[in-house]
Design an enzyme around this catalytic site. Structure first.
Site, PDB file in Angstrom:
ATOM      1  N   HIS A 402       0.812  -1.213   0.000  1.00  0.00           N
ATOM      2  CA  HIS A 402       0.000   0.000   0.000  1.00  0.00           C
ATOM      3  C   HIS A 402       0.850   1.271   0.000  1.00  0.00           C
ATOM      4  O   HIS A 402       0.345   2.363  -0.263  1.00  0.00           O
ATOM      5  CB  HIS A 402      -0.946   0.001   1.209  1.00  0.00           C
ATOM      6  CG  HIS A 402      -2.259   0.674   0.940  1.00  0.00           C
ATOM      7  ND1 HIS A 402      -2.413   1.688   0.024  1.00  0.00           N
ATOM      8  CD2 HIS A 402      -3.492   0.460   1.478  1.00  0.00           C
ATOM      9  CE1 HIS A 402      -3.663   2.084   0.008  1.00  0.00           C
ATOM     10  NE2 HIS A 402      -4.354   1.354   0.873  1.00  0.00           N
ATOM     11  N   ARG A 403       2.130   1.149   0.290  1.00  0.00           N
ATOM     12  CA  ARG A 403       3.013   2.317   0.226  1.00  0.00           C
ATOM     13  C   ARG A 403       3.251   2.753  -1.213  1.00  0.00           C
ATOM     14  O   ARG A 403       3.623   3.898  -1.476  1.00  0.00           O
ATOM     15  CB  ARG A 403       4.354   2.006   0.902  1.00  0.00           C
ATOM     16  CG  ARG A 403       4.260   1.685   2.385  1.00  0.00           C
ATOM     17  CD  ARG A 403       5.575   1.183   2.935  1.00  0.00           C
ATOM     18  NE  ARG A 403       6.020  -0.049   2.285  1.00  0.00           N
ATOM     19  CZ  ARG A 403       7.128  -0.707   2.610  1.00  0.00           C
ATOM     20  NH1 ARG A 403       7.913  -0.244   3.588  1.00  0.00           N
ATOM     21  NH2 ARG A 403       7.464  -1.816   1.989  1.00  0.00           N
TER      22      ARG A 403
END
Length: 429
Positions: A402-403
């Site tokens: 998700h980064r």
């Protein structure tokens, strides 16, 4: 002046190595570049080469020894030259079993005790290896099988090998153990008192896998997206391509066939070209977006997993991907990949469909941004244009860091992948 032979870092992630076999014996002449020994790294079995010429004066560690990178394993020098033997810290010995406390009853004879499911057979006295023609010869066995056999005190000569060219692999030792196990004749309480087990030290590959998974599952904020894809057209296209090429042979002499996984890799590569945000690495202080598409494919090997890389997969034909994936997978199972062949991937694909797994989630291989988990292609009833029909369907799950990848970004990638697989002609444009 004598030259020390060091345990070199033969792969980018190697911290220690196991000396599988000495290729140069003490007293043999050595030229710079000669192969001195085979070394099992965290990923493959590789050659340790000489950095100087002379004579192999001394082996400081025996075959089977594990020690850290930079430690001395042998000495090369001139005939008659004195050798200063340095202390060598190894990791080859497994901890000895402690004797039972005085209050614990002595074990019953092994013949009346059912062993644990994976218990090894009782070792016999070592016998010389015998080739098929009855003469003494070298037994073909994988490095892991040799290590387990040495730990258990087993003689490989009497074990049938199921690996390539009759090579003995780890599963053969387990099967031999199962066939040698006596039938159960005692009660559960008696088994509890006398049950036996075997501790097998971690292989270098398994240590690396454990470390990498800890780096991924904990620190990487992962979310998952699942999509079900109609594979009817892909199935028909694959059948047509394989029928057309039935008379063609690969370099190995076997018929050249395209698999569903080959088509998935091709489609993933094409989708990554359209969605570069998924073709990226997390670099702590920056995100690296790759211009090239290098797809890693997960290959199950003895005692672990490795991910050979198909480079520039978006630029290769299905036939090229099929031939390369088959060749890489074969050498991966033999632990013969070079470091550059299993590093540098920009995205990974893991397929368990051949094991009849419908759906699963895969662990991201850092620093990559994502990995696609591919389930089996199965026939099921679905509604098409208001009618219930039987279609081939396949579920895929995208694990996203998700980064790097947001929900909408990952969903867009999956939508493109689904479109390409449901309309395979899109892969040839």
């Amino acid at each position: 002046m004598a030259t020390n032979v060091l345990m070199e870092a033969l792969s980018p992630t190697m911290e220690e190595g196991r000396l599988v076999e000495w290729k140069k014996q003490e007293g043999e002449a050595v030229a710079a570049g000669d192969v001195l020994a085979e070394v099992e790294t965290d990923k493959a079995v590789m050659d340790l080469v000489a950095r100087a010429s002379g004579v192999m004066l001394k082996h400081l560690v025996p075959a089977g020894t594990t020690l850290a990178v930079g430690k001395t394993v042998g000495v090369i020098g001139k005939v008659g030259e004195e050798v200063a033997v340095p202390a060598v810290e190894t990791r080859s010995a497994a901890p000895a079993a402690a004797p039972p406390p005085a209050s614990v009853p002595a074990k019953a004879p092994l013949a009346t005790v059912p062993p644990a499911p994976n218990a090894p057979p009782v070792a016999s006295s070592p016998a010389p290896a015998v080739a098929a023609d009855g003469t003494a010869g070298r037994i073909k066995a994988s490095p892991l099988a040799k290590k387990i056999a040495a730990d258990r005190g087993l003689n490989l000569a009497g074990i049938h090998g199921s690996g390539p060219e009759g090579r003995v692999v780890a599963r053969d030792l387990d099967q031999a153990a199962a066939s040698a196990a006596p039938p159960a004749t005692t009660s559960r309480s008696a088994v509890a008192e006398t049950a036996s087990f075997t501790d097998v030290p971690l292989s270098l590959l398994r240590k690396t896998i454990a470390k990498r998974l800890a780096q991924s599952i904990g620190p990487v904020p992962t979310f998952y997206l699942t999509s079900e894809i109609d594979m009817e057209r892909v199935w028909e296209a694959r059948e047509a391509l394989n029928t057309a090429s039935a008379n063609e042979k690969s370099e190995s002499g076997k018929p050249s066939k395209i698999s569903i996984n080959d088509i998935v890799i091709k489609a993933v590569a094409a989708a990554l070209r359209q969605h570069p945000a998924c073709n990226a690495w997390w670099q702590e202080d920056r995100i690296r977006y790759w211009a090239d598409v290098h797809v890693s494919m997960a290959v199950a090997i003895e005692d672990g997993l490795i991910t050979p890389v198909i480079r520039h997969a978006d630029q290769k034909s299905l036939r090229e991907i099929s031939a390369e994936s088959r060749e890489l997978a074969g050498r991966a199972r033999e632990r013969r990949l070079a470091p550059e062949e299993y590093t540098g991937g920009t995205f990974s694909v893991s397929n368990l469909g051949m094991f009849e797994i419908d759906q699963f989630t895969a662990v991201i291989n850092p620093p990559e941004a994502g990995i696609l988990a591919v389930g089996g292609t199965v026939q099921k009833p679905v509604v098409v244009d208001g009618q219930v029909v039987v279609r081939r369907r396949m579920r895929v799950t995208l694990s996203c860091d998700h980064r790097i990848i947001d929900g909408a970004t990952g969903a867009a990638f999956l939508k493109t992948l689904k479109l390409m697989l449901e309309n395979p002609l899109a892969l040839v444009w």
